[in-house]
Write a protein that holds these residues in place. Structure first.
Motif, mmCIF file in Angstrom:
data_model
loop_
_atom_site.group_PDB
_atom_site.id
_atom_site.type_symbol
_atom_site.label_atom_id
_atom_site.label_comp_id
_atom_site.label_asym_id
_atom_site.label_seq_id
_atom_site.Cartn_x
_atom_site.Cartn_y
_atom_site.Cartn_z
ATOM 1 N N GLN A 292 -18.198 -9.154 -0.084
ATOM 2 C CA GLN A 292 -18.833 -9.772 1.077
ATOM 3 C C GLN A 292 -18.611 -11.280 1.115
ATOM 4 O OE1 GLN A 292 -20.354 -7.982 3.516
ATOM 5 N NE2 GLN A 292 -19.789 -6.136 2.370
ATOM 6 N N VAL B 110 -29.860 -13.105 1.040
ATOM 7 C CA VAL B 110 -29.851 -11.656 0.837
ATOM 8 C C VAL B 110 -30.446 -11.279 -0.517
ATOM 9 C CG1 VAL B 110 -28.412 -9.575 0.704
ATOM 10 C CG2 VAL B 110 -27.755 -11.431 2.247
ATOM 11 N N ARG C 295 -30.356 -5.633 1.512
ATOM 12 C CA ARG C 295 -29.162 -4.810 1.632
ATOM 13 C C ARG C 295 -29.036 -3.901 0.416
ATOM 14 N NH1 ARG C 295 -29.803 -5.893 5.964
ATOM 15 N NH2 ARG C 295 -28.497 -7.047 7.449
ATOM 16 N N ASP D 185 -28.332 -2.217 7.881
ATOM 17 C CA ASP D 185 -28.089 -3.571 8.389
ATOM 18 C C ASP D 185 -29.108 -3.863 9.472
ATOM 19 O OD1 ASP D 185 -27.142 -2.293 10.753
ATOM 20 O OD2 ASP D 185 -25.120 -2.162 9.882
ATOM 21 N N SER D 186 -28.856 -4.915 10.234
ATOM 22 C CA SER D 186 -29.821 -5.344 11.244
ATOM 23 C C SER D 186 -29.664 -4.622 12.574
ATOM 24 C CB SER D 186 -29.687 -6.862 11.473
ATOM 25 O OG SER D 186 -29.952 -7.561 10.261
ATOM 26 N N SER D 187 -28.661 -3.732 12.692
ATOM 27 C CA SER D 187 -28.467 -2.993 13.932
ATOM 28 C C SER D 187 -29.553 -1.934 14.082
ATOM 29 C CB SER D 187 -27.089 -2.327 13.948
ATOM 30 O OG SER D 187 -27.026 -1.315 12.951
ATOM 31 N N GLY E 289 -28.733 0.848 11.794
ATOM 32 C CA GLY E 289 -28.959 0.447 10.407
ATOM 33 C C GLY E 289 -30.433 0.451 10.040
ATOM 34 N N GLU F 189 -32.327 2.869 7.394
ATOM 35 C CA GLU F 189 -33.141 2.263 6.340
ATOM 36 C C GLU F 189 -34.486 2.985 6.226
ATOM 37 O OE1 GLU F 189 -34.827 -2.163 5.019
ATOM 38 O OE2 GLU F 189 -33.818 -1.884 6.952
#
Length: 341
Positions: free
Chosen positions: A21, A60, A91, A98-100, A103, A107
């Motif tokens: 990343q 993060v 993460r 993720d932030s979508s 996602g 989660e």
């Protein structure tokens, strides 16, 4: 450790993820021997404290799997919300979060699955413990007087006689819980952890049905016959319960005629052989009772002296052989008199 992955291997996967990343690792928190079933964990609390102190410097928090953060959905959500407040996202190396919208949904799914897995394991463990109780086998630590073995509770010959003695003393109505706790200290009996036997421990002991061979688990309202050997008889156990409930028809020896000093004019001074008297002395906060002699050479606390006196009475109490012999002599004398001999 989880799912066969060692802690070092989990860390290496996290570092590889960070490198891919293009991030920079600034701190590593590794938990050993602490379960993710609770949020009150040493390393987790250190991590959260570190994030607070370095707020604005951390972007993060990376975990190998979501269930490493917590296996309880409510705890996980609370931890995640706290990190968001610090401006930090969470993460996972193993899960696509993720932030979508997708996602976030995934989660929540992974967190719920972790709790489900945790709850299923807990259910299986609980049912296994219940089955052990049904089979007559105790599933937890042994009480004083017993020891744990693979086949259940086994009598501890070193402490069991003292447990039985404690039941006998209390059933007489002449000993308090505190006095019996002091007797355990005198006998050298300790708890399983090597500590002192406190009055609270004595209270639990006198109410514990395991000593009569019965296994009882209050939180599950379960009761079954144990396979282990009894230390006390049911008759003695329930005699103790009657004393505890104040239902026993017992007149404690110390309360016969209810004098303030029952041994006054009975016990004698070791020095001058005169009878001891008794009186109370005023202390800073209360009055203290003593037996003493007018010669001034004998003075002893009332409670201690009476305790020693009752111990002496027990020592000189006739045994079964003596009582049997006395009865035979008494019968012989009576028969001789009947015959006019």
């Amino acid at each position: 450790q989880v799912d066969g992955y060692s802690l070092s291997y989990q860390e290496s996967l996290c570092r590889e993820y960070v490198e891919k990343q293009g991030w920079k690792t600034i701190e590593v928190f590794q938990e050993q021997g602490e379960s993710a079933k609770t949020a009150d964990r040493t390393q987790l609390q250190k991590l959260l404290d570190y994030c607070l102190k370095n707020k604005g410097k951390i972007d993060v928090v990376l975990v190998h799997k979501i269930d490493r953060m917590s296996r309880v959905t409510s705890d996980y959500q609370a931890i995640r919300a706290l990190l968001v407040r610090y401006g930090i996202v969470l993460r996972s190396v193993s899960e696509p979060i993720d932030s979508s919208s997708t996602g976030k949904f995934m989660e929540n799914i992974f967190s719920a699955v972790s709790q489900l897995d945790n709850d299923v394991r807990a259910d299986r463990t609980r049912e296994g413990l219940k089955e052990r109780i049904r089979q007559g086998l105790w599933a937890w630590g042994a009480p004083i007087g017993y020891k744990n073995t693979p086949t259940g509770l086994q009598i501890d010959q070193g402490t069991a006689p003292f447990v039985k003695k404690a039941f006998e003393l209390y059933s007489s109505g002449n000993y308090t819980i505190k006095e019996i706790a002091r007797m355990f200290a005198k006998w050298g009996v300790k708890t399983k952890t090597g500590g002192k036997v406190h009055p609270q421990t004595v209270t639990k002991m006198l109410e514990d049905k395991k000593y009569i061979g019965v296994l009882y688990v209050k939180k599950w309202s379960m009761e079954s016959e144990g396979l282990h050997e009894k230390i006390v008889t049911p008759e003695l156990f329930y005699a103790v319960q009657r004393v505890r409930q104040g239902k026993a028809n017992i007149t404690p020896l110390r309360l016969i005629n209810n004098p303030a000093f029952p041994l006054r004019n009975i016990a004698k001074c070791y020095s001058c052989s005169k009878y001891l008297t008794g009186s109370k002395s005023k202390g800073r906060t209360k009055r203290y009772s003593y037996y003493h002699c007018i010669c001034g050479k004998t003075r002893i606390a009332k409670e201690r002296f009476e305790e020693l006196f009752f111990e002496y009475l027990k020592l000189i109490q006739p045994n079964d052989n003596f009582r049997k012999l006395f009865k035979e002599v008494l019968v012989d004398v009576w028969e001789m008199r009947q015959r006019g001999v």
